[in-house]
Scaffold this active site. Structure first.
Site, mmCIF file in Angstrom:
data_model
loop_
_atom_site.group_PDB
_atom_site.id
_atom_site.type_symbol
_atom_site.label_atom_id
_atom_site.label_comp_id
_atom_site.label_asym_id
_atom_site.label_seq_id
_atom_site.Cartn_x
_atom_site.Cartn_y
_atom_site.Cartn_z
ATOM 1 N N ARG A 8 3.947 0.472 16.758
ATOM 2 C CA ARG A 8 5.353 0.224 17.128
ATOM 3 C C ARG A 8 6.308 0.501 15.974
ATOM 4 O O ARG A 8 7.486 0.750 16.204
ATOM 5 C CB ARG A 8 5.496 -1.182 17.703
ATOM 6 C CG ARG A 8 4.819 -1.288 19.091
ATOM 7 C CD ARG A 8 4.860 -2.687 19.665
ATOM 8 N NE ARG A 8 4.162 -3.655 18.851
ATOM 9 C CZ ARG A 8 2.865 -3.930 18.928
ATOM 10 N NH1 ARG A 8 2.110 -3.291 19.792
ATOM 11 N NH2 ARG A 8 2.317 -4.842 18.149
ATOM 12 N N GLU A 31 -6.005 -13.193 10.503
ATOM 13 C CA GLU A 31 -6.258 -14.601 10.801
ATOM 14 C C GLU A 31 -7.729 -14.825 11.161
ATOM 15 O O GLU A 31 -8.322 -15.832 10.812
ATOM 16 C CB GLU A 31 -5.354 -15.024 11.957
ATOM 17 C CG GLU A 31 -5.462 -16.484 12.325
ATOM 18 C CD GLU A 31 -4.536 -16.861 13.462
ATOM 19 O OE1 GLU A 31 -4.730 -17.939 14.009
ATOM 20 O OE2 GLU A 31 -3.638 -16.066 13.801
#
Length: 175
Positions: A58, A95
């Site tokens: 993006r 994460e």
């Protein structure tokens, strides 16, 4: 019309508890796309920028038209194995795992002033990895620019601690 009003939130994507901020609804709106790019152009038009680096995928959607409007080159930073020529890569922690981004070794000339662009900054890991690649190629990172700052995830603080200023067109609390 605000940029934020054109961003769609998709609950529980890609996993339960995550609020995915989708800029495709912003980009498909002609005025939304124009305002997004114009606001970034306005910020950087009077600065010396030699290249815009966009992070897959993006970041390409915002970075390429921004580079065009600024009259500078565009450089993609992609996931491992996606670029066809010789690359330089950097691994970084997510994460729940790790990832790798790469850039062509001839994408940036030492001393060039580079603007790093992505759709959003969450934890800042991908932006820090891309900044490391820019630095290894001898580029000077002017700033990291994004459409969205997910402020509670700490990316801004991580970037600023590393000496990288962040500019965001809008912010969200939470993820």
């Amino acid at each position: 019309m605000t940029i934020k009003s054109l961003i769609r939130t998709i609950p529980h994507y890609p996993k339960p508890g995550v609020q995915f901020r989708d800029i495709t609804t912003l980009l498909k709106d002609p005025l939304g796309l124009k305002v997004t790019v114009d606001e970034l152009v306005k910020r950087y038009a009077d600065q010396r920028i030699d290249k815009v680096v966009g992070i897959e995928s993006r970041g390409f959607m915002v970075g390429a038209p921004l580079a065009y409007q600024l009259g500078v080159g565009f450089v993609p930073v992609r996931k491992q194995g996606k670029l066809p020529a010789e690359t330089l890569g950097h691994d970084y922690e997510l994460e729940y795992g790790s990832d790798r981004v790469e850039i062509h070794t001839d994408a940036i000339t030492p001393g060039e002033r580079v603007l790093l662009v992505d759709d959003l900054v969450a934890t800042g890991g991908t932006a820090l990895a891309a900044a490391t690649l820019i630095s290894k190629l001898g580029g000077t990172l002017v700033e990291c620019a994004c459409v969205i700052d997910l402020i509670s995830l700490g990316g801004r603080k991580r970037l600023e601690t590393a000496g990288i200023p962040l500019f965001a067109l809008c912010e969200y609390e939470g993820d």
